[in-house]
Design a protein around this motif. Structure first.
Motif, PDB file in Angstrom:
ATOM      1  N   UNK A 270      15.304 -21.639   6.798  1.00 37.78           N
ATOM      2  CA  UNK A 270      14.097 -22.411   6.521  1.00 37.78           C
ATOM      3  C   UNK A 270      13.261 -21.767   5.417  1.00 37.78           C
ATOM      4  N   UNK A 271      13.215 -20.427   5.409  1.00 36.91           N
ATOM      5  CA  UNK A 271      12.463 -19.730   4.367  1.00 36.91           C
ATOM      6  C   UNK A 271      13.108 -19.950   3.005  1.00 36.91           C
ATOM      7  N   UNK A 272      14.434 -19.906   2.961  1.00 35.81           N
ATOM      8  CA  UNK A 272      15.130 -20.159   1.696  1.00 35.81           C
ATOM      9  C   UNK A 272      14.845 -21.573   1.211  1.00 35.81           C
ATOM     10  N   UNK A 273      14.936 -22.542   2.101  1.00 37.51           N
ATOM     11  CA  UNK A 273      14.672 -23.925   1.702  1.00 37.51           C
ATOM     12  C   UNK A 273      13.255 -24.078   1.169  1.00 37.51           C
ATOM     13  N   UNK A 274      12.292 -23.459   1.841  1.00 36.87           N
ATOM     14  CA  UNK A 274      10.899 -23.585   1.426  1.00 36.87           C
ATOM     15  C   UNK A 274      10.694 -22.937   0.057  1.00 36.87           C
ATOM     16  N   UNK A 275      11.264 -21.763  -0.160  1.00 39.69           N
ATOM     17  CA  UNK A 275      11.096 -21.083  -1.444  1.00 39.69           C
ATOM     18  C   UNK A 275      11.740 -21.868  -2.583  1.00 39.69           C
ATOM     19  N   UNK A 276      12.944 -22.374  -2.359  1.00 36.90           N
ATOM     20  CA  UNK A 276      13.632 -23.102  -3.424  1.00 36.90           C
ATOM     21  C   UNK A 276      12.920 -24.422  -3.719  1.00 36.90           C
ATOM     22  N   UNK A 277      12.590 -25.182  -2.669  1.00 37.03           N
ATOM     23  CA  UNK A 277      11.941 -26.471  -2.889  1.00 37.03           C
ATOM     24  C   UNK A 277      10.584 -26.318  -3.559  1.00 37.03           C
ATOM     25  N   UNK A 278       9.834 -25.311  -3.174  1.00 43.00           N
ATOM     26  CA  UNK A 278       8.470 -25.174  -3.688  1.00 43.00           C
ATOM     27  C   UNK A 278       8.415 -24.473  -5.036  1.00 43.00           C
ATOM     28  N   UNK A 279       9.290 -23.482  -5.249  1.00 43.18           N
ATOM     29  CA  UNK A 279       9.091 -22.596  -6.396  1.00 43.18           C
ATOM     30  C   UNK A 279      10.167 -22.700  -7.474  1.00 43.18           C
ATOM     31  N   UNK A 280      11.350 -23.221  -7.178  1.00 40.78           N
ATOM     32  CA  UNK A 280      12.423 -23.214  -8.175  1.00 40.78           C
ATOM     33  C   UNK A 280      12.094 -24.162  -9.329  1.00 40.78           C
ATOM     34  N   UNK A 281      12.113 -23.631 -10.544  1.00 36.97           N
ATOM     35  CA  UNK A 281      11.817 -24.424 -11.729  1.00 36.97           C
ATOM     36  C   UNK A 281      12.860 -25.529 -11.879  1.00 36.97           C
ATOM     37  N   UNK A 282      12.400 -26.732 -12.143  1.00 31.64           N
ATOM     38  CA  UNK A 282      13.283 -27.890 -12.194  1.00 31.64           C
ATOM     39  C   UNK A 282      13.581 -28.295 -13.632  1.00 31.64           C
ATOM     40  N   UNK A 303      17.677 -23.951  -9.677  1.00 35.21           N
ATOM     41  CA  UNK A 303      18.570 -24.191  -8.540  1.00 35.21           C
ATOM     42  C   UNK A 303      20.020 -24.255  -9.014  1.00 35.21           C
ATOM     43  N   UNK A 304      20.252 -24.964 -10.114  1.00 35.00           N
ATOM     44  CA  UNK A 304      21.613 -25.038 -10.650  1.00 35.00           C
ATOM     45  C   UNK A 304      22.075 -23.672 -11.152  1.00 35.00           C
ATOM     46  N   UNK A 305      21.193 -22.952 -11.832  1.00 29.35           N
ATOM     47  CA  UNK A 305      21.575 -21.652 -12.367  1.00 29.35           C
ATOM     48  C   UNK A 305      21.950 -20.671 -11.257  1.00 29.35           C
ATOM     49  N   UNK A 306      21.251 -20.712 -10.146  1.00 33.57           N
ATOM     50  CA  UNK A 306      21.606 -19.846  -9.017  1.00 33.57           C
ATOM     51  C   UNK A 306      23.003 -20.175  -8.497  1.00 33.57           C
ATOM     52  N   UNK A 307      23.318 -21.455  -8.419  1.00 29.29           N
ATOM     53  CA  UNK A 307      24.661 -21.858  -8.021  1.00 29.29           C
ATOM     54  C   UNK A 307      25.692 -21.354  -9.020  1.00 29.29           C
ATOM     55  N   UNK A 308      25.395 -21.511 -10.309  1.00 25.80           N
ATOM     56  CA  UNK A 308      26.350 -21.122 -11.347  1.00 25.80           C
ATOM     57  C   UNK A 308      26.560 -19.623 -11.394  1.00 25.80           C
TER      58      UNK A 308
END
Length: 388
Positions: A270-282, A303-308
């Motif tokens: 849940x913490x990961x989801x909250x951090x990514x949804x709120x703070x990850x540059x889109x 978000x994409x760059x973290x996956x890559x």
């Protein structure tokens, strides 16, 4: 004039990785060099997260011949570990698994004392926490050694003292700037000890240092020292990586001190989801209709760059996500949700492997043995009979 700063102690601005190669004098990795690593090639290599190096061919050639090779990559224990800290350790494990490499992991508690406003008690608590996270990676205890500078001073200091004689204050200042204290001025000799230690224990052989590009000055200094040494050692090779992007974007590296927080190895789903949804540059558009019509840009979407970088193993899936995002079929929120789940999957596996129990028992199989210590440190009172 540079609009970014990259040193072992400071990373600021939007990093231009090509200009860094010119500044540091390192070589970009070629397709041919990547083919010399074990197959399937690790995603950190094939996606050019590790993008440059020094003397990489010597390391891969020795490994292909089945000769002794080692890997050194360490940790400065000044806080809890986040995602940007851990991927070099997983890469080192890949090299250990595929090549039988020795892996040496120095923890520079002294350097953090010299450079941070922390007590040794605080640093050593972080050291104990960091060690549990490092060992969660799954290293082979027979071929892995953890070295903590103050705990292993009987090994580290005699070598560092010898290497320090080859290092002038002018050379330190030219590489690092004027040190704020004599401890940090001496630390490059300690760092050189870390990088040469596998050879001092196991004999001359190629050593690879996979590190973020800001740590390259340590390797350059060590290579200069190694060329002057009476010890039969090779200059360590380096494999230099880009920084795992910070959630807020902007070309820097992930940090727990940013306005946008880093993702800690202890974070739950849940913490990961909250951090990514709120703070990850889109890299998406301002509204859904515009995104559907014009699509988004995965090259700037965090978000994409973290996956890559690390968290999506499948190249086919990664290509599909990029295509769907550019077409507008995949929305920014959906991409963030997918990335958050992949990161959380990784963290849950990592957390399950994190060793429990007294830290002395946890770390014991990974410490230098007495025989290994004896190969490195001088015995001041041994080897000579007593005289009347």
């Amino acid at each position: 004039m540079d609009d970014f700063t990259v040193t072992p102690y400071t990373v600021e601005g939007d990093v231009d990785y090509d200009r860094l190669l010119d500044q540091f004098g390192a070589d970009r990795l070629t397709d041919e060099q990547l083919q010399n690593f074990p197959h399937p090639t690790h995603r950190l290599l094939r996606r050019r997260v590790f993008y440059a190096g020094r003397d990489v061919d010597r390391f891969t050639a020795a490994a292909a011949r089945g000769e002794t090779v080692s890997v050194v990559t360490g940790r400065g224990p000044s806080g809890p570990m986040h995602l940007g800290h851990v991927y070099p350790f997983y890469f080192a494990k890949y090299l250990q698994d595929e090549l039988g490499a020795y892996v040496y992991i120095p923890l520079s508690d002294d350097e953090k004392y010299f450079s941070k406003d922390l007590t040794f008690d605080e640093i050593h608590e972080y050291t104990r926490q960091n060690v549990r996270d490092i060992l969660a990676v799954g290293f082979d205890p027979e071929r892995t050694r953890l070295v903590v500078d103050t705990a292993d001073a009987d090994v580290v200091y005699p070598v560092a003292a010898e290497l320090a004689k080859e290092l002038t204050p002018a050379a330190v200042e030219a590489t690092y700037g004027t040190p704020p204290n004599v401890g940090l001025g001496f630390y490059p000799a300690v760092q050189a000890t870390h990088l040469l230690l596998p050879q001092l224990v196991h004999g001359r052989h190629p050593t690879l240092v996979p590190i973020a590009v800001d740590q390259d000055p340590h390797v350059r200094v060590c290579r200069d020292i190694a060329a002057k040494q009476r010890h039969d050692v090779e200059k360590p090779a380096a494999l230099l990586s880009r920084f795992l992007p910070r959630l807020g974007g902007g070309g820097g590296k992930m940090s727990t001190s940013d306005d946008a927080p880093g993702i800690l190895l202890s974070d739950d789903r849940e913490t990961v989801r909250e951090k990514v949804q709120r703070h990850a540059y889109s890299g998406g558009r301002d509204d859904v209709d515009a995104h559907r019509e014009h699509g988004g840009d995965p090259t700037v979407d965090v978000a994409y760059q973290l996956l890559a970088y690390f968290f999506e193993e499948s190249d086919e899936t990664l290509d599909r996500l990029a295509a769907d995002y550019r077409s507008g079929e995949l929305l920014s929120g959906e991409l963030k949700a997918y990335a958050a789940d992949r990161i959380a999957d990784f963290l849950e596996g990592h957390q399950r492997r994190r060793p429990e129990g007294p830290i002395a028992d946890v770390v014991e199989p990974y410490r230098l043995t007495e025989a290994e210590r004896a190969r490195v440190r001088p015995d001041v009172f041994g080897g000579e009979s007593d005289r009347e």
